[in-house]
Design a protein around this motif. Structure first.
Motif, PDB file in Angstrom:
ATOM      1  N   SER A  16      37.273  46.441  48.120  1.00 50.54           N
ATOM      2  CA  SER A  16      35.821  46.306  48.081  1.00 50.54           C
ATOM      3  C   SER A  16      35.395  45.388  46.931  1.00 50.54           C
ATOM      4  N   LEU A  17      34.123  44.940  47.001  1.00 52.49           N
ATOM      5  CA  LEU A  17      33.574  44.121  45.912  1.00 52.49           C
ATOM      6  C   LEU A  17      33.589  44.901  44.598  1.00 52.49           C
ATOM      7  N   GLY A  18      33.314  46.197  44.678  1.00 52.67           N
ATOM      8  CA  GLY A  18      33.300  47.037  43.486  1.00 52.67           C
ATOM      9  C   GLY A  18      34.657  47.080  42.801  1.00 52.67           C
ATOM     10  N   THR A  19      35.720  47.096  43.611  1.00 50.07           N
ATOM     11  CA  THR A  19      37.064  47.124  43.038  1.00 50.07           C
ATOM     12  C   THR A  19      37.365  45.816  42.300  1.00 50.07           C
ATOM     13  N   VAL A  20      36.972  44.679  42.898  1.00 41.78           N
ATOM     14  CA  VAL A  20      37.176  43.393  42.229  1.00 41.78           C
ATOM     15  C   VAL A  20      36.390  43.355  40.918  1.00 41.78           C
ATOM     16  N   SER A  21      35.150  43.863  40.949  1.00 41.14           N
ATOM     17  CA  SER A  21      34.330  43.894  39.745  1.00 41.14           C
ATOM     18  C   SER A  21      34.987  44.747  38.660  1.00 41.14           C
ATOM     19  N   ASN A  22      35.570  45.874  39.063  1.00 43.24           N
ATOM     20  CA  ASN A  22      36.236  46.723  38.077  1.00 43.24           C
ATOM     21  C   ASN A  22      37.461  46.041  37.483  1.00 43.24           C
ATOM     22  N   VAL A  23      38.200  45.307  38.301  1.00 41.47           N
ATOM     23  CA  VAL A  23      39.373  44.592  37.799  1.00 41.47           C
ATOM     24  C   VAL A  23      38.949  43.564  36.745  1.00 41.47           C
ATOM     25  N   LEU A  24      37.808  42.920  36.990  1.00 42.36           N
ATOM     26  CA  LEU A  24      37.331  41.893  36.076  1.00 42.36           C
ATOM     27  C   LEU A  24      36.730  42.469  34.799  1.00 42.36           C
ATOM     28  N   ASN A  25      36.068  43.627  34.923  1.00 41.36           N
ATOM     29  CA  ASN A  25      35.311  44.155  33.786  1.00 41.36           C
ATOM     30  C   ASN A  25      35.855  45.464  33.217  1.00 41.36           C
ATOM     31  N   ARG A  26      36.482  46.293  34.077  1.00 45.03           N
ATOM     32  CA  ARG A  26      37.004  47.590  33.620  1.00 45.03           C
ATOM     33  C   ARG A  26      38.372  47.839  34.274  1.00 45.03           C
ATOM     34  N   PRO A  27      39.363  46.996  33.939  1.00 47.71           N
ATOM     35  CA  PRO A  27      40.650  47.045  34.641  1.00 47.71           C
ATOM     36  C   PRO A  27      41.372  48.384  34.525  1.00 47.71           C
ATOM     37  N   ASP A  28      41.078  49.140  33.464  1.00 54.02           N
ATOM     38  CA  ASP A  28      41.751  50.437  33.290  1.00 54.02           C
ATOM     39  C   ASP A  28      41.325  51.449  34.355  1.00 54.02           C
ATOM     40  N   MET A  29      40.234  51.174  35.075  1.00 52.82           N
ATOM     41  CA  MET A  29      39.745  52.097  36.100  1.00 52.82           C
ATOM     42  C   MET A  29      40.417  51.870  37.460  1.00 52.82           C
ATOM     43  N   VAL A  30      41.260  50.844  37.562  1.00 52.08           N
ATOM     44  CA  VAL A  30      41.878  50.485  38.844  1.00 52.08           C
ATOM     45  C   VAL A  30      43.372  50.782  38.790  1.00 52.08           C
ATOM     46  N   ALA A  31      43.894  51.360  39.866  1.00 54.81           N
ATOM     47  CA  ALA A  31      45.328  51.654  39.940  1.00 54.81           C
ATOM     48  C   ALA A  31      46.133  50.368  39.760  1.00 54.81           C
ATOM     49  N   PRO A  32      47.261  50.422  39.051  1.00 55.14           N
ATOM     50  CA  PRO A  32      48.054  49.218  38.754  1.00 55.14           C
ATOM     51  C   PRO A  32      48.388  48.381  39.987  1.00 55.14           C
ATOM     52  N   ALA A  33      48.793  49.004  41.078  1.00 56.60           N
ATOM     53  CA  ALA A  33      49.174  48.242  42.270  1.00 56.60           C
ATOM     54  C   ALA A  33      47.976  47.502  42.853  1.00 56.60           C
ATOM     55  N   THR A  34      46.825  48.196  42.926  1.00 55.85           N
ATOM     56  CA  THR A  34      45.615  47.561  43.447  1.00 55.85           C
ATOM     57  C   THR A  34      45.147  46.447  42.523  1.00 55.85           C
ATOM     58  N   ARG A  35      45.220  46.724  41.229  1.00 54.66           N
ATOM     59  CA  ARG A  35      44.799  45.713  40.253  1.00 54.66           C
ATOM     60  C   ARG A  35      45.642  44.442  40.395  1.00 54.66           C
ATOM     61  N   GLN A  36      46.943  44.613  40.586  1.00 54.10           N
ATOM     62  CA  GLN A  36      47.811  43.450  40.726  1.00 54.10           C
ATOM     63  C   GLN A  36      47.504  42.670  42.009  1.00 54.10           C
ATOM     64  N   ARG A  37      47.149  43.405  43.072  1.00 52.75           N
ATOM     65  CA  ARG A  37      46.817  42.746  44.335  1.00 52.75           C
ATOM     66  C   ARG A  37      45.572  41.860  44.165  1.00 52.75           C
ATOM     67  N   VAL A  38      44.603  42.370  43.426  1.00 53.72           N
ATOM     68  CA  VAL A  38      43.385  41.603  43.169  1.00 53.72           C
ATOM     69  C   VAL A  38      43.697  40.383  42.295  1.00 53.72           C
ATOM     70  N   LEU A  39      44.513  40.569  41.270  1.00 55.46           N
ATOM     71  CA  LEU A  39      44.861  39.456  40.385  1.00 55.46           C
ATOM     72  C   LEU A  39      45.631  38.377  41.144  1.00 55.46           C
ATOM     73  N   ASP A  40      46.490  38.803  42.057  1.00 53.87           N
ATOM     74  CA  ASP A  40      47.222  37.832  42.880  1.00 53.87           C
ATOM     75  C   ASP A  40      46.269  37.036  43.754  1.00 53.87           C
ATOM     76  N   ALA A  41      45.265  37.715  44.296  1.00 52.07           N
ATOM     77  CA  ALA A  41      44.275  37.030  45.136  1.00 52.07           C
ATOM     78  C   ALA A  41      43.466  36.026  44.309  1.00 52.07           C
ATOM     79  N   ILE A  42      43.128  36.419  43.086  1.00 51.27           N
ATOM     80  CA  ILE A  42      42.386  35.521  42.201  1.00 51.27           C
ATOM     81  C   ILE A  42      43.199  34.260  41.925  1.00 51.27           C
ATOM     82  N   THR A  43      44.504  34.446  41.680  1.00 49.76           N
ATOM     83  CA  THR A  43      45.374  33.302  41.401  1.00 49.76           C
ATOM     84  C   THR A  43      45.530  32.412  42.635  1.00 49.76           C
TER      85      THR A  43
END
Length: 339
Positions: A16-43
């Motif tokens: 969700s958009l909220g998950t991407v926002s959390n990765v960008l602003n509050r990464p500690d709130m996102v599970a490591p695997a999900t956070r990495q998936r978002v970072l990979d998409a950003i790259t």
């Protein structure tokens, strides 16, 4: 090719958009695997966050500006370096604006900075009278700190040096060296620092029994202005010619040194010189310059700290006016014993 947006990042990562926002602003709130998936998409998509838009929505910026009188003057270079370190340590960015001593140019800079809603402004104002442009910034909630300039105003902080004392230190030294015909070079006198340094020198001379203090007002505080002023002094009859000069800054002093040397005069045997600021070039001159030292780096650091404190505290901030004490650094240009 258009830049990727946050919706495309979310779609590519399957979140969700909220998950991407959390990765960008509050990464500690996102599970490591999900956070990495978002970072990979950003790259993969080459997404770059629009930080300026985010800051405007939040009502604040991570940009601080400093408006200096002369960006070519090494004094201001050192002040900027001090401020820059504090600002960068706070996770913000310092933008340098040069007024060039021009009031209209200063106003234009301040107008643009107000439009950009910068976090705060450090400034050495061109004029020492009313400052409506700075008052308007403060009314808009943008903190303002005066640098190398005192203030009697209660709505802004300031950081300055006791330039009257600096003038006294220079004059006392020249009198101790046995000089009685002394010139003060600097200008225009509408610049408060130039006027204060002259006032301190004149007061010291009067307290020590008086003497001949010739004032040569320059159109600027540059090496070229120093050379012209020295030429005017050398055109005087020998009995009227000063045996020592106190310059409003080191750039003028360097110009005087250049002109005297070019005309075959000896420093300090024929003419002694004292500058002001103690920039790096003062000690490295062909004849090392005596100079009244200002804590340039500390001026910038203290001003930046006051500004950040006010930006964080808001209406609870108590304005402070910090005044540093100068010190005289004696070198060969004015000390007969070092010849």
């Amino acid at each position: 090719m258009a830049a990727a947006n946050i919706k495309e990042v979310a779609r590519h990562a399957g979140v969700s958009l909220g998950t991407v926002s959390n990765v960008l602003n509050r990464p500690d709130m996102v599970a490591p695997a999900t956070r990495q998936r978002v970072l990979d998409a950003i790259t993969t998509l080459g997404y770059v966050r629009n930080d300026s838009a985010r800051q405007l929505r939040a009502g604040h910026s991570r940009t601080v500006a400093i408006v200096v009188l002369d960006v070519a003057n090494p004094f201001f270079t050192d002040v900027v370096r001090g401020a820059e370190q504090v600002i960068e340590d706070a996770g913000a960015m310092l933008v340098v604006c040069n007024s060039g001593g021009n009031g209209a140019r200063e106003r234009r800079h301040l107008e643009l900075l107000e439009e950009q809603r910068v976090r705060g402004v450090l400034v050495t104002p061109v004029d020492h009278g009313p400052q409506p442009d700075l008052d308007r910034l403060i009314d808009r909630g943008i903190p303002v700190v005066l640098v190398d300039r005192g203030t009697g105003r209660v709505n802004r902080c300031s950081v300055a040096v006791d330039d009257v004392l600096g003038g006294r230190l220079a004059m006392d030294h020249l009198l101790d060296q046995g000089h009685h015909r002394i010139a003060y070079l600097g200008g225009p006198l509408s610049i408060p620092q130039v006027a204060d340094r002259h006032a301190g020198a004149a007061a010291a001379l009067e307290e020590r029994g008086g003497g001949d203090l010739r004032v040569a007002v320059t159109t600027g505080l540059t090496v070229a202005a120093g050379r012209r002023a020295a030429g005017e002094l050398l055109a005087l009859p020998a009995r009227q010619r000063p045996t020592a000069v106190f310059c409003a800054n080191d750039l003028i002093a360097l110009g005087v040194l250049q002109e005297l040397t070019a005309r075959g005069l000896r420093v300090p045997a024929d003419v002694a010189i004292v500058g002001y600021d103690d920039i790096e070039f003062a000690g490295a001159a062909a004849v090392p310059l005596s100079s009244v030292r200002q804590p340039r780096d500390q001026l910038g650091r203290t001003a930046a700290k006051l500004l950040l404190e006010e930006a964080d505290a808001g209406d609870t901030h108590e304005h402070r006016h910090v005044v540093f004490q100068p010190e005289l650094v004696v070198r060969r240009s004015s000390d007969q014993t070092r010849r």
